[in-house]
Design a protein around this motif. Structure first.
Motif, PDB file in Angstrom:
ATOM      1  N   ASP A   1       5.281  12.799   2.704  1.00 55.30           N
ATOM      2  CA  ASP A   1       6.078  12.080   1.338  1.00 55.30           C
ATOM      3  C   ASP A   1       5.227  10.720   1.235  1.00 55.30           C
ATOM      4  O   ASP A   1       4.572  10.372   2.366  1.00 55.30           O
ATOM      5  CB  ASP A   1       7.419  11.852   1.591  1.00 55.30           C
ATOM      6  N   SER A   2       4.933  10.109  -0.077  1.00 56.58           N
ATOM      7  CA  SER A   2       4.509   8.719   0.328  1.00 56.58           C
ATOM      8  C   SER A   2       5.046   7.645   1.022  1.00 56.58           C
ATOM      9  O   SER A   2       6.269   7.793   1.275  1.00 56.58           O
ATOM     10  CB  SER A   2       4.784   8.028  -1.095  1.00 56.58           C
ATOM     11  N   VAL A   3       4.126   6.936   1.811  1.00 57.56           N
ATOM     12  CA  VAL A   3       4.671   5.996   2.557  1.00 57.56           C
ATOM     13  C   VAL A   3       4.284   4.665   2.147  1.00 57.56           C
ATOM     14  O   VAL A   3       3.132   4.393   1.655  1.00 57.56           O
ATOM     15  CB  VAL A   3       3.830   5.990   3.959  1.00 57.56           C
TER      16      VAL A   3
ATOM     17  N   GLY B   1      -5.284   6.714   4.922  1.00 58.09           N
ATOM     18  CA  GLY B   1      -4.929   8.097   4.344  1.00 58.09           C
ATOM     19  C   GLY B   1      -5.258   8.186   2.848  1.00 58.09           C
ATOM     20  O   GLY B   1      -6.148   7.401   2.631  1.00 58.09           O
ATOM     21  N   HIS B   2      -4.523   9.067   2.353  1.00 56.44           N
ATOM     22  CA  HIS B   2      -5.025   9.288   0.792  1.00 56.44           C
ATOM     23  C   HIS B   2      -4.052   8.384  -0.119  1.00 56.44           C
ATOM     24  O   HIS B   2      -2.884   8.489  -0.077  1.00 56.44           O
ATOM     25  CB  HIS B   2      -4.883  10.697   0.703  1.00 56.44           C
ATOM     26  N   PHE B   3      -4.768   7.252  -0.520  1.00 55.96           N
ATOM     27  CA  PHE B   3      -3.700   6.381  -1.348  1.00 55.96           C
ATOM     28  C   PHE B   3      -3.387   6.941  -2.747  1.00 55.96           C
ATOM     29  O   PHE B   3      -4.358   7.785  -3.223  1.00 55.96           O
ATOM     30  CB  PHE B   3      -4.541   4.932  -1.612  1.00 55.96           C
ATOM     31  N   VAL B   4      -2.218   6.821  -2.947  1.00 53.58           N
ATOM     32  CA  VAL B   4      -1.727   7.414  -4.209  1.00 53.58           C
ATOM     33  C   VAL B   4      -1.132   6.383  -5.433  1.00 53.58           C
ATOM     34  O   VAL B   4      -1.040   5.249  -5.063  1.00 53.58           O
ATOM     35  CB  VAL B   4      -0.536   8.437  -4.066  1.00 53.58           C
TER      36      VAL B   4
ATOM     37  N   GLY C   1       0.602  -1.123   0.054  1.00 59.35           N
ATOM     38  CA  GLY C   1       0.043   0.005  -0.157  1.00 59.35           C
ATOM     39  C   GLY C   1       0.960   1.323   0.031  1.00 59.35           C
ATOM     40  O   GLY C   1       1.896   1.318   0.671  1.00 59.35           O
ATOM     41  N   ARG C   2       0.638   2.430  -0.688  1.00 54.16           N
ATOM     42  CA  ARG C   2       1.148   3.581  -0.741  1.00 54.16           C
ATOM     43  C   ARG C   2      -0.053   4.605  -0.504  1.00 54.16           C
ATOM     44  O   ARG C   2      -0.825   4.692  -1.329  1.00 54.16           O
ATOM     45  CB  ARG C   2       1.990   3.738  -2.173  1.00 54.16           C
ATOM     46  N   PHE C   3       0.418   5.527   0.406  1.00 45.27           N
ATOM     47  CA  PHE C   3      -0.483   6.588   0.791  1.00 45.27           C
ATOM     48  C   PHE C   3       0.280   7.791   1.342  1.00 45.27           C
ATOM     49  O   PHE C   3       1.618   7.917   1.610  1.00 45.27           O
ATOM     50  CB  PHE C   3      -1.536   6.422   1.834  1.00 45.27           C
ATOM     51  N   ILE C   4      -0.482   8.907   1.293  1.00 44.47           N
ATOM     52  CA  ILE C   4       0.091  10.020   2.098  1.00 44.47           C
ATOM     53  C   ILE C   4      -0.848  10.396   3.061  1.00 44.47           C
ATOM     54  O   ILE C   4      -2.107  10.096   3.103  1.00 44.47           O
ATOM     55  CB  ILE C   4       0.229  11.248   1.241  1.00 44.47           C
TER      56      ILE C   4
END
Length: 157
Positions: free
Chosen positions: A73-75, A116-119, A54-57
C-alpha cells in the motif's frame, strides 16, 4: 525470451531542464512540464531537491502474487526529506493519458534512506526539485497489462 521484441532503437530528440518550485506536487509538476513541451515519451535522467512529504510503494514478498511479490500500500513519509536521486520513464497509459514511472531515494532528518516507486499525491516540494528530461523519438512507452507478471508495465512500441 526474445529480447528483440522488448527493445527498439530510439534517439534523443531534445533535453528539457527545469525546476518544480516549493509547494507543488512533484508528479503533477513533472506532468505539467511534459504537457508544456509536448513530451509523450522520454526518461528522467536526474531529479534532485527536497520534499515536505513523500508517498511511494515498494515490492513485498507474496506467494499469491503471479511472480512471488506484490506492491505495498502507499507509504507516506513526513519530511523534510532530501531528494537524493530520482529517475524514471515517461509514456502513456493504454487510455492515452500521460504516465510517469518514477523511482527515487530520499533521506529524512535521521539520515535514514527510503526508496521506491513514487506515486501520485503526497509528494510536496520543500525548496525545489530540479529535473532533467530527455525526450525520445522513434519509440514509445505504452503502459499495458502484462500477462507474464500480472502488472501494468511499459511496453516498447
Amino acid at each position: 525470451m526474445n529480447v528483440r521484441e522488448h527493445t527498439k532503437e530510439a534517439n534523443i530528440k531534445r533535453v528539457i531542464v527545469g525546476r518544480i518550485p516549493r509547494g507543488e506536487d512533484l508528479l503533477t509538476g513533472i506532468r505539467e512540464i511534459c504537457e508544456e513541451y509536448g513530451i509523450k515519451n522520454g526518461y528522467i535522467t536526474g531529479l534532485l531537491g527536497s520534499l515536505d512529504t513523500g508517498r511511494f510503494i515498494y515490492a513485498i514478498p507474496n506467494e499469491e502474487g503471479k511472480i512471488g511479490f506484490v506492491y505495498s500500500d502507499s507509504v507516506d513519509v513526513e519530511g523534510p526529506l532530501e531528494l537524493l536521486a530520482g529517475q524514471g520513464l515517461i509514456g502513456t497509459e493504454d487510455n492515452g493519458n500521460l504516465s510517469i514511472h518514477l523511482h527515487m531515494l530520499v533521506s529524512d532528518k535521521y539520515m535514514r534512506v527510503f526508496g521506491g516507486h513514487f506515486v501520485d499525491g503526497g509528494n510536496r516540494v520543500a525548496a525545489t526539485a530540479e529535473i532533467v528530461i530527455h525526450e525520445i523519438e522513434n519509440a514509445e512507452y505504452k503502459r499495458e497489462f502484462d500477462n507474464q507478471t500480472g502488472f501494468k508495465l511499459f511496453k516498447i512500441k
